[in-house]
Design an enzyme around this catalytic site. Structure first.
Site, PDB file in Angstrom:
ATOM      1  N   ASP A   7     -46.492  44.801  -1.909  1.00  0.00           N
ATOM      2  CA  ASP A   7     -44.658  44.992  -1.917  1.00  0.00           C
ATOM      3  C   ASP A   7     -44.187  45.707  -3.563  1.00  0.00           C
ATOM      4  O   ASP A   7     -44.822  45.328  -4.049  1.00  0.00           O
ATOM      5  CB  ASP A   7     -43.344  45.285  -1.198  1.00  0.00           C
ATOM      6  CG  ASP A   7     -42.474  46.901  -1.147  1.00  0.00           C
ATOM      7  OD1 ASP A   7     -42.736  46.678  -1.517  1.00  0.00           O
ATOM      8  OD2 ASP A   7     -41.632  45.482  -0.984  1.00  0.00           O
ATOM      9  N   GLU A   9     -40.036  46.948  -4.564  1.00  0.00           N
ATOM     10  CA  GLU A   9     -39.468  46.185  -5.039  1.00  0.00           C
ATOM     11  C   GLU A   9     -38.709  45.514  -4.087  1.00  0.00           C
ATOM     12  O   GLU A   9     -39.057  45.214  -2.887  1.00  0.00           O
ATOM     13  CB  GLU A   9     -37.892  47.510  -3.933  1.00  0.00           C
ATOM     14  CG  GLU A   9     -37.943  49.193  -4.664  1.00  0.00           C
ATOM     15  CD  GLU A   9     -37.567  50.206  -4.568  1.00  0.00           C
ATOM     16  OE1 GLU A   9     -36.228  49.705  -4.103  1.00  0.00           O
ATOM     17  OE2 GLU A   9     -38.027  51.273  -3.789  1.00  0.00           O
ATOM     18  N   GLU A  15     -34.454  45.820  -6.060  1.00  0.00           N
ATOM     19  CA  GLU A  15     -33.822  47.134  -4.886  1.00  0.00           C
ATOM     20  C   GLU A  15     -33.369  47.850  -6.078  1.00  0.00           C
ATOM     21  O   GLU A  15     -32.188  48.265  -6.800  1.00  0.00           O
ATOM     22  CB  GLU A  15     -32.866  46.575  -4.149  1.00  0.00           C
ATOM     23  CG  GLU A  15     -33.583  45.504  -3.283  1.00  0.00           C
ATOM     24  CD  GLU A  15     -34.836  46.129  -2.315  1.00  0.00           C
ATOM     25  OE1 GLU A  15     -35.197  47.364  -1.969  1.00  0.00           O
ATOM     26  OE2 GLU A  15     -35.622  45.437  -1.915  1.00  0.00           O
ATOM     27  N   ARG A  46     -29.368  58.200   2.290  1.00  0.00           N
ATOM     28  CA  ARG A  46     -29.322  58.527   1.020  1.00  0.00           C
ATOM     29  C   ARG A  46     -28.704  59.645   1.353  1.00  0.00           C
ATOM     30  O   ARG A  46     -28.357  59.792   0.352  1.00  0.00           O
ATOM     31  CB  ARG A  46     -30.703  57.746   0.727  1.00  0.00           C
ATOM     32  CG  ARG A  46     -30.102  56.819   1.199  1.00  0.00           C
ATOM     33  CD  ARG A  46     -32.082  55.884   0.898  1.00  0.00           C
ATOM     34  NE  ARG A  46     -32.039  54.271   0.265  1.00  0.00           N
ATOM     35  CZ  ARG A  46     -32.811  53.516   0.709  1.00  0.00           C
ATOM     36  NH1 ARG A  46     -33.795  53.637   0.625  1.00  0.00           N
ATOM     37  NH2 ARG A  46     -33.216  52.320   0.743  1.00  0.00           N
ATOM     38  N   ASP A  91     -42.716  52.061  -0.019  1.00  0.00           N
ATOM     39  CA  ASP A  91     -41.948  53.433   0.356  1.00  0.00           C
ATOM     40  C   ASP A  91     -40.936  54.202  -0.724  1.00  0.00           C
ATOM     41  O   ASP A  91     -40.516  54.537  -0.628  1.00  0.00           O
ATOM     42  CB  ASP A  91     -40.752  52.752   1.460  1.00  0.00           C
ATOM     43  CG  ASP A  91     -42.255  52.994   2.838  1.00  0.00           C
ATOM     44  OD1 ASP A  91     -42.655  53.525   2.593  1.00  0.00           O
ATOM     45  OD2 ASP A  91     -41.718  52.052   3.805  1.00  0.00           O
ATOM     46  N   LYS A 133     -47.888  51.931   4.766  1.00  0.00           N
ATOM     47  CA  LYS A 133     -48.121  51.173   4.023  1.00  0.00           C
ATOM     48  C   LYS A 133     -49.732  49.916   5.597  1.00  0.00           C
ATOM     49  O   LYS A 133     -50.255  49.331   4.978  1.00  0.00           O
ATOM     50  CB  LYS A 133     -47.293  49.842   4.076  1.00  0.00           C
ATOM     51  CG  LYS A 133     -46.097  50.623   3.284  1.00  0.00           C
ATOM     52  CD  LYS A 133     -45.323  48.773   3.108  1.00  0.00           C
ATOM     53  CE  LYS A 133     -43.621  49.407   1.979  1.00  0.00           C
ATOM     54  NZ  LYS A 133     -43.740  48.549   0.919  1.00  0.00           N
ATOM     55  N   ASP A 152     -41.591  41.593   1.874  1.00  0.00           N
ATOM     56  CA  ASP A 152     -40.577  41.561   2.237  1.00  0.00           C
ATOM     57  C   ASP A 152     -39.447  41.495   2.883  1.00  0.00           C
ATOM     58  O   ASP A 152     -38.445  41.619   2.600  1.00  0.00           O
ATOM     59  CB  ASP A 152     -39.325  41.085   0.680  1.00  0.00           C
ATOM     60  CG  ASP A 152     -38.973  42.290  -0.250  1.00  0.00           C
ATOM     61  OD1 ASP A 152     -40.062  43.165   0.431  1.00  0.00           O
ATOM     62  OD2 ASP A 152     -37.986  43.007  -0.962  1.00  0.00           O
ATOM     63  N   ASN A 155     -40.138  46.911   6.517  1.00  0.00           N
ATOM     64  CA  ASN A 155     -41.041  48.461   6.529  1.00  0.00           C
ATOM     65  C   ASN A 155     -42.018  47.899   6.044  1.00  0.00           C
ATOM     66  O   ASN A 155     -43.604  48.729   5.678  1.00  0.00           O
ATOM     67  CB  ASN A 155     -40.467  48.840   5.194  1.00  0.00           C
ATOM     68  CG  ASN A 155     -40.508  48.902   3.576  1.00  0.00           C
ATOM     69  OD1 ASN A 155     -40.750  47.492   3.786  1.00  0.00           O
ATOM     70  ND2 ASN A 155     -40.913  50.019   2.854  1.00  0.00           N
TER      71      ASN A 155
END
Ligand SMILES: [Mg+2]
Length: 201
Positions: A7, A9, A15, A46, A91, A133, A152, A155
């Site tokens: 991953d 972020e 983030e 968002r 993502d 992923k 982490d 997702n």
């Protein structure tokens, strides 16, 4: 042969949405995949907040240009790439990630992309594929690789669960509690040790 799928972020960079939330003062934007386990719900929220506050792609990019990778991230990535192959599977969106990838030495990145209108408003988002992923892990396994996955957040779980070796890096407590069987570490040194032991290098 082993390959690392990681991953972005929370592993190598802050983030992005939390940083945007801090810079814009829009508190609701600080929710991430660490808090909300449905990605589409999160993204729709968002985009509606951006619209409501009249924020365009270039306003978000201005914030991202000021972000720096996490301390030690570049060195860790350089180390992995000196001993084995690595793919970052995120993502986030290519329009957001690019300045950070530059600062990380441009490792390979697989992620999504945004749709904007002529005025530069973000009007939609395009997932590269559903459960992207996990599908990267499966594709690499079809190519006869064994995957060491690092993540982490919520997702990342399906990617982690399909990999030969799964490692959570600095996960929030809720992710640890819900996945007690996945090993977690808090430093790049520990990550290095596990990668070395797993891949026999
Ligand atoms: Mg993350």
């Amino acid at each position: 042969m082993y390959i690392v799928c990681s991953d972005l972020e929370g592993i190598y960079t802050p983030e992005i949405w939390i940083s945007v939330s801090k810079h814009t003062g829009i508190d609701e934007l600080k929710l991430t995949t660490r808090d909300v386990n449905d990605y589409n719900t999160l993204m729709r929220g968002r985009l509606s907040l951006l619209k409501q506050h009249n924020l365009r792609l270039k306003d978000i990019q201005k914030v991202i240009y000021q972000l720096e990778p996490l301390e030690g991230a570049r060195e860790f990535l350089d180390w992995i790439r000196s001993v084995m192959q690595l793919i970052i599977v995120s993502d986030t969106f290519i329009e957001f990630a690019d300045p950070l990838m530059e600062k990380l030495g441009r490792p390979t990145l697989l992620c999504h992309h945004l749709t904007t209108d002529e005025a530069g408003n973000i009007t939609g988002y395009n997932l590269r594929q559903q459960d992207a992923k996990r599908k990267v892990v499966e594709a690499l396994q079809n190519l006869n690789y064994k995957v060491i996955a690092i993540g982490d957040s919520y997702n990342d779980i399906s990617m982690l669960r399909h990999a030969e070796k799964a490692i959570l890096f600095r996960p929030p407590q809720n992710v640890i509690d819900e996945n007690p069987d996945i090993e977690y570490v808090t430093s790049y040194e520990e990550l290095k040790r596990i990668i070395r032991e797993t891949a026999g290098i």
